[in-house]
Design an enzyme around this catalytic site. Sequence first.
Site, short mmCIF file in Angstrom:
data_model
loop_
_atom_site.label_atom_id
_atom_site.label_comp_id
_atom_site.label_asym_id
_atom_site.label_seq_id
_atom_site.Cartn_x
_atom_site.Cartn_y
_atom_site.Cartn_z
N SER A 69 0.80 -1.33 -0.03
CA SER A 69 -0.05 -0.19 -0.04
C SER A 69 0.97 1.31 -0.01
O SER A 69 1.97 1.24 0.39
CB SER A 69 -0.95 0.04 1.23
N1 SAH Z 1 -0.13 -4.43 4.15
C1 SAH Z 1 0.28 -4.98 3.15
C2 SAH Z 1 -0.64 -4.76 1.93
C3 SAH Z 1 -0.70 -6.02 0.77
S1 SAH Z 1 -2.22 -5.90 -0.01
C4 SAH Z 1 1.82 -4.64 2.64
O1 SAH Z 1 2.32 -3.52 3.26
O2 SAH Z 1 2.37 -5.05 1.61
C5 SAH Z 1 -3.37 -6.94 0.92
C6 SAH Z 1 -3.07 -8.42 1.00
O3 SAH Z 1 -3.88 -9.11 1.75
C7 SAH Z 1 -2.56 -9.25 -0.10
O4 SAH Z 1 -1.32 -9.75 -0.05
C8 SAH Z 1 -3.61 -10.58 -0.22
O5 SAH Z 1 -2.72 -11.70 -0.76
C9 SAH Z 1 -3.78 -10.66 1.20
N2 SAH Z 1 -5.25 -11.16 1.55
C10 SAH Z 1 -6.49 -11.06 0.83
N3 SAH Z 1 -7.48 -11.67 1.39
C11 SAH Z 1 -6.86 -12.38 2.52
C12 SAH Z 1 -7.16 -13.07 3.38
N4 SAH Z 1 -8.49 -13.73 3.36
N5 SAH Z 1 -6.46 -13.56 4.50
C13 SAH Z 1 -5.26 -13.05 4.58
N6 SAH Z 1 -4.61 -12.08 3.45
C14 SAH Z 1 -5.42 -11.88 2.58
#
Ligand code: SAH
Length: 224
Positions: A69
Amino acid sequence: MAAGAVGAGDSYGGFRVRLVSELQSKGIRDLAVLRAISQVPRHLFVPAGVRHRAYEDSALPIGGGQTISQPWVQARYLEVLQLTGREKVLEVGAGSGYQTALIAQLADTVFGIERLPALAAEARSALQAAGIHNVTILVGDGTLGWRPFAPYDAILVAAASPSVPAPLIEQLAPGGRLVIPIGDRDTQVLTLLRKVGDQIETTALGDVRFVPLLGEFGFRPTSS
Ligand code: SAH
C-alpha cells in the site's frame, strides 16, 4: 516493542527522511508513526525491479497480483490505531510485511496473516533481514482471524471487504480498535471500529482503494 535499529546505517536513510517530510506535508502528525517510517527499510520489502521507487509515496506491485500500500495510507491506519507500544496486534493481509514491520515498531507483538504462501515467505525473509523479531507471519484465511492468540488490542485489515468479518469483531479485546476498508471491489471507505462494552462504535475515515479480501467472511475467492 522492537529495539529500533532496523534501517539505521543503510544508504537509504536520506530517502526515508524525504518520505517522512512528504507524509508530514500531507497531514501525518503522529511522531511515533513518523519515527517508525524513518526506521523501517521499505526497500527490503519491495521486489528488486521496483526498489528504486521504494521511498515514493505510492503503492507498488509485490507479485501475486498484490500491492504494497501507499505509505500515506499505511501511516493513516497506524495513526488511528493509536498504539502505545504494549499491544498485541493482528494484521490481516500481511503482503510484503512492510506494514507488519511498522506495527512492530509501535506495538509489543504482531501476528500477520497472509493468504498467499509465496508472499508470506518473502515477508518473513524481509522482516528477518530488517532485524525485526516481534512478529509472526501466518498463512491462512485472515477473515477467520487467528483464534489461538485472541483477543487482540488492535486489528488492521489491509484488504477490502464487503462487511466486517464477524470473527474479527469477536477476537477484538474490550476497548480494542479495528481498521478495515469496507465497500465493493472498486472503492471502499476506510472504517474504524471500537469495541466499547458490548457496543461497536464506527467512524468513517475517507475513501480508499484496496485489493479484495478473499475468504469465508470477505469476497468469495471463486469470483476473483
Ligand atoms: N499491508 C500489505 C498490503 C498487502 S495488499 C503491505 O504492506 O504490503 C493485501 C494483502 O491481503 C495481499 O497480500 C493479499 O494476498 C492478502 N489477502 C487477501 N485476502 C486475504 C485473506 N482472507 N487472509 C489473509 N490475507 C489476505
